[in-house]
Design an enzyme around this catalytic site. Structure first.
Site, mmCIF file in Angstrom:
data_model
loop_
_atom_site.group_PDB
_atom_site.id
_atom_site.type_symbol
_atom_site.label_atom_id
_atom_site.label_comp_id
_atom_site.label_asym_id
_atom_site.label_seq_id
_atom_site.Cartn_x
_atom_site.Cartn_y
_atom_site.Cartn_z
ATOM 1 N N ASP A 78 -3.406 -1.701 8.947
ATOM 2 C CA ASP A 78 -3.294 -1.603 7.621
ATOM 3 C C ASP A 78 -3.812 -2.860 7.005
ATOM 4 O O ASP A 78 -3.934 -3.024 5.721
ATOM 5 C CB ASP A 78 -1.578 -1.408 7.078
ATOM 6 C CG ASP A 78 -1.077 -0.129 7.378
ATOM 7 O OD1 ASP A 78 -1.893 0.826 7.402
ATOM 8 O OD2 ASP A 78 0.088 0.034 7.479
ATOM 9 N N LYS A 114 0.772 -1.220 0.012
ATOM 10 C CA LYS A 114 -0.084 0.044 -0.043
ATOM 11 C C LYS A 114 0.786 1.105 -0.021
ATOM 12 O O LYS A 114 1.925 1.247 0.404
ATOM 13 C CB LYS A 114 -0.913 0.014 1.207
ATOM 14 C CG LYS A 114 -0.176 0.138 2.593
ATOM 15 C CD LYS A 114 -0.166 1.603 3.189
ATOM 16 C CE LYS A 114 0.981 1.666 4.366
ATOM 17 N NZ LYS A 114 1.528 2.761 4.555
ATOM 18 N N GLY A 127 9.757 -0.605 5.134
ATOM 19 C CA GLY A 127 9.677 0.522 4.106
ATOM 20 C C GLY A 127 8.599 1.295 4.091
ATOM 21 O O GLY A 127 8.474 2.361 3.174
ATOM 22 N N GLY A 128 7.728 1.453 5.078
ATOM 23 C CA GLY A 128 6.324 2.242 5.026
ATOM 24 C C GLY A 128 5.435 1.816 3.768
ATOM 25 O O GLY A 128 4.481 2.336 3.658
ATOM 26 N N MET A 129 5.449 0.417 3.650
ATOM 27 C CA MET A 129 4.357 0.105 2.513
ATOM 28 C C MET A 129 3.532 -1.231 2.868
ATOM 29 O O MET A 129 3.086 -1.828 2.340
ATOM 30 C CB MET A 129 5.452 -0.237 1.348
ATOM 31 C CG MET A 129 5.876 0.734 0.508
ATOM 32 S SD MET A 129 6.519 0.353 -1.096
ATOM 33 C CE MET A 129 5.359 0.678 -2.037
ATOM 34 N N ALA A 130 3.683 -1.298 4.365
ATOM 35 C CA ALA A 130 2.958 -2.167 5.160
ATOM 36 C C ALA A 130 3.053 -3.724 4.695
ATOM 37 O O ALA A 130 2.218 -4.548 4.465
ATOM 38 C CB ALA A 130 1.360 -1.809 4.758
ATOM 39 N N GLY A 131 4.408 -4.217 4.437
ATOM 40 C CA GLY A 131 4.702 -5.580 3.939
ATOM 41 C C GLY A 131 4.255 -6.590 4.830
ATOM 42 O O GLY A 131 3.708 -7.539 4.676
ATOM 43 N N GLY A 132 4.381 -6.344 6.114
ATOM 44 C CA GLY A 132 3.917 -7.106 7.136
ATOM 45 C C GLY A 132 2.439 -7.455 7.375
ATOM 46 O O GLY A 132 1.973 -8.476 7.582
ATOM 47 N N SER A 133 1.840 -6.201 7.242
ATOM 48 C CA SER A 133 0.519 -6.343 7.359
ATOM 49 C C SER A 133 -0.107 -7.002 5.966
ATOM 50 O O SER A 133 -1.267 -7.556 5.855
ATOM 51 C CB SER A 133 -0.244 -4.952 7.343
ATOM 52 O OG SER A 133 0.347 -4.158 8.189
ATOM 53 N N ALA A 134 0.659 -6.925 5.128
ATOM 54 C CA ALA A 134 0.137 -7.423 3.818
ATOM 55 C C ALA A 134 0.214 -8.900 3.796
ATOM 56 O O ALA A 134 -0.857 -9.750 3.496
ATOM 57 C CB ALA A 134 1.139 -7.044 2.385
HETATM 58 P P1 ATP Z 1 3.855 -0.134 8.021
HETATM 59 O O1 ATP Z 1 3.894 0.763 6.680
HETATM 60 O O2 ATP Z 1 2.619 -0.979 8.080
HETATM 61 O O3 ATP Z 1 4.204 0.886 9.186
HETATM 62 P P2 ATP Z 1 6.296 -1.301 7.227
HETATM 63 O O4 ATP Z 1 5.977 -1.330 5.658
HETATM 64 O O5 ATP Z 1 7.202 0.128 7.595
HETATM 65 O O6 ATP Z 1 5.052 -1.132 8.102
HETATM 66 P P3 ATP Z 1 6.980 -3.949 7.722
HETATM 67 O O7 ATP Z 1 7.622 -4.427 6.351
HETATM 68 O O8 ATP Z 1 5.486 -4.256 7.648
HETATM 69 O O9 ATP Z 1 6.963 -2.370 7.785
HETATM 70 O O10 ATP Z 1 7.688 -4.571 8.829
HETATM 71 C C1 ATP Z 1 7.744 -3.933 10.167
HETATM 72 C C2 ATP Z 1 8.589 -4.850 11.082
HETATM 73 O O11 ATP Z 1 7.335 -6.003 11.410
HETATM 74 C C3 ATP Z 1 9.478 -5.523 10.601
HETATM 75 O O12 ATP Z 1 10.972 -5.038 10.881
HETATM 76 C C4 ATP Z 1 9.704 -7.150 11.064
HETATM 77 O O13 ATP Z 1 10.480 -7.031 12.406
HETATM 78 C C5 ATP Z 1 8.047 -7.206 11.468
HETATM 79 N N1 ATP Z 1 7.344 -8.234 10.780
HETATM 80 C C6 ATP Z 1 6.681 -8.972 11.041
HETATM 81 N N2 ATP Z 1 6.180 -9.964 10.466
HETATM 82 C C7 ATP Z 1 6.671 -9.487 9.085
HETATM 83 C C8 ATP Z 1 6.531 -9.919 7.924
HETATM 84 N N3 ATP Z 1 5.680 -10.865 7.649
HETATM 85 N N4 ATP Z 1 6.958 -9.089 6.932
HETATM 86 C C9 ATP Z 1 7.657 -7.891 7.340
HETATM 87 N N5 ATP Z 1 8.111 -7.817 8.658
HETATM 88 C C10 ATP Z 1 7.312 -8.280 9.532
#
Ligand code: ATP
Length: 305
Positions: A145, A11, A106-113
Site C-alpha cells: 500500500d 486509504k 484497522g484495514g486502513m494501511a496506517g503502518g504503510s502510511a
Molecule cells: P493494511 O490495511 O495495510 O493491511 P492495517 O491498517 O490493517 O494494514 P496497520 O495499522 O498498518 O494495519 O498495522 C498492522 C501492524 O503493523 C500493526 O499491528 C503493527 O504491529 C505493525 N506496525 C508497524 N509499524 C507500524 C506503524 N507505524 N503504525 C501502525 N502499525 C505498525
C-alpha cells in the site's frame, strides 16, 4: 536543524478483488484505492549520530491501540528511513515522531502510511533529494500500500497492490468510518480467505466496470452500489459481530457499506454532510463500534506541512 513534518492520509479500497494465492505467498489484487481525510503525521528531526529512533502517540482517546505499535526496527516508518539511508549513503540518523489518528490494524494501511510519510520526511530532512519516481520504487519495496499513500487521490492498484495507476474520477465523497475495539491481522484474514476457498476455483481479480463508470461520473449513488470486497466473508468469519455494524449503517440509509481492506473498520458512503451525520449517529449505538468518524475523500498523498 529544524524538524520536518509530513501529513499522510489513510486509504480505503472501493473494491478489493483477491485472486488465487501465488507461489510467493501473495495474492494478486485488483483494487481501486481512495485516500481519505484521516491523517497521521510524521515528524523527522536529524540526529548527529547514526541512530534511528521512533516514538508513537495519539491525541485520540479511542486510539489506545497505539500501545501495540512497535517502537523498534519493526516500525514501518523506521524501515522506510533505513531503506532510504541505505540507498543514498547518508550517515546521519533521525528521530521520528508519529502522531497516530489512523486506526491500528484497522484495514486502513496506517503502518504503510507512516512508511510513506517517513520516506518523504527523511528525504527532506537529510537533503537526499530523491525525486518522486525514485521514492515510489523504495515505497514498493516497503509494502503493497505504500506507493499509493505517496500518490493519494484515487488510483487502480494491481500486482499485490503496489502497482498504482491513475483513474479518471470526479467528485468528493462523504464517508463514515466505524472503528472496531480491536484490530484484525491482515495476515490472519488472508489465511482465512485461503481456508474458506480451499477446493473452490478463485477467479483472477478485476476492477468492476460499474465502479469505474460511477467514479468517472462522480455518481455517489452508483458508487455506493458498486462497492465490493472479496475479503468480506473471511473477515466476517473471524469477526461475526461486524455484520451488525454493517446492518446498522445500511438501515440508516448508507448508499453502500463494506469493510475497509481486511477490516475490521467498516465504511459507509453518505450522500451529503447531513446524511453522514445521521449515519454516524446511528452507528454510535453499535456494540462493536469503538469510534465513529466522518471523513471525505479523495485527498492528496503524503505531503510536507
Ligand atoms: P493494511 O490495511 O495495510 O493491511 P492495517 O491498517 O490493517 O494494514 P496497520 O495499522 O498498518 O494495519 O498495522 C498492522 C501492524 O503493523 C500493526 O499491528 C503493527 O504491529 C505493525 N506496525 C508497524 N509499524 C507500524 C506503524 N507505524 N503504525 C501502525 N502499525 C505498525
Amino acid at each position: 536543524m529544524s524538524p520536518v513534518n509530513v501529513r499522510v492520509p489513510a486509504k480505503i479500497n472501493l473494491c478489493l478483488g483477491v485472486g488465487p494465492v501465488r507461489d510467493d505467498g501473495y495474492h494478486p489484487l485488483a483494487t481501486v484505492y481512495q485516500a481519505v481525510d484521516l491523517h497521521d503525521e510524521v515528524r523527522a528531526t536529524v540526529r548527529e549520530d547514526d541512530a534511528i529512533t521512533v516514538t508513537v502517540h495519539s491525541d485520540v482517546d479511542a486510539r489506545s491501540e497505539v500501545a501495540v505499535v512497535p517502537v523498534d526496527d519493526d516500525n514501518l516508518a523506521v524501515r522506510a528511513a533505513r531503506l532510504l539511508r541505505d540507498r543514498t549513503g547518508v550517515s546521519a540518523g533521525v528521530d521520528l515522531a508519529i502522531r497516530k489518528v489512523i486506526p491500528v490494524a484497522g484495514g486502513m494501511a496506517g503502518g504503510s502510511a507512516d512508511a510513506a510519510a517517513s520516506l518523504v520526511a527523511c528525504n527532506e530532512a537529510w537533503g537526499t533529494g530523491l525525486a518522486r519516481p525514485a521514492l515510489e520504487v523504495l515505497a514498493g519495496q516497503l509494502g503493497s500500500d505504500v506507493p499509493f499513500l505517496l500518490h493519494g487521490g484515487n488510483a487502480v492498484g494491481g500486482g499485490r497492490g503496489e502497482t498504482v495507476s491513475p483513474v479518471l474520477a470526479r467528485g468528493s465523497y462523504h464517508w463514515v468510518f466505524a472503528m472496531a475495539h480491536d484490530g484484525l491481522s491482515t495476515k490472519a484474514v488472508f489465511a482465512e480467505f485461503d481456508r474458506i476457498n480451499a477446493g473452490r476455483t478463485v477467479a483472477e481479480p478485476a476492477v468492476p466496470d460499474p465502479l469505474l463508470a460511477a467514479l468517472r461520473a462522480g455518481d455517489a449513488e452508483a458508487l455506493g452500489a458498486a462497492l465490493s470486497n472479496d475479503l468480506t466473508e473471511a473477515a466476517l468469519s473471524l469477526r461475526p459481530e461486524l455484520e451488525d455494524t454493517l446492518s446498522i449503517g445500511i438501515e440508516a440509509g448508507a448508499l453502500g457499506a463494506i469493510l475497509s481492506g481486511s477490516g475490521p473498520t467498516a465504511l459507509f458512503l453518505a450522500s451529503d454532510e447531513q446524511h453522514s451525520l445521521d449515519i454516524a449517529f446511528a452507528l454510535t449505538s453499535a456494540a462493536g463500534c469503538a469510534d465513529v468518524v466522518q471523513s471525505r475523500g479523495p485527498v492528496p498523498g503524503a505531503r510536507l506541512v
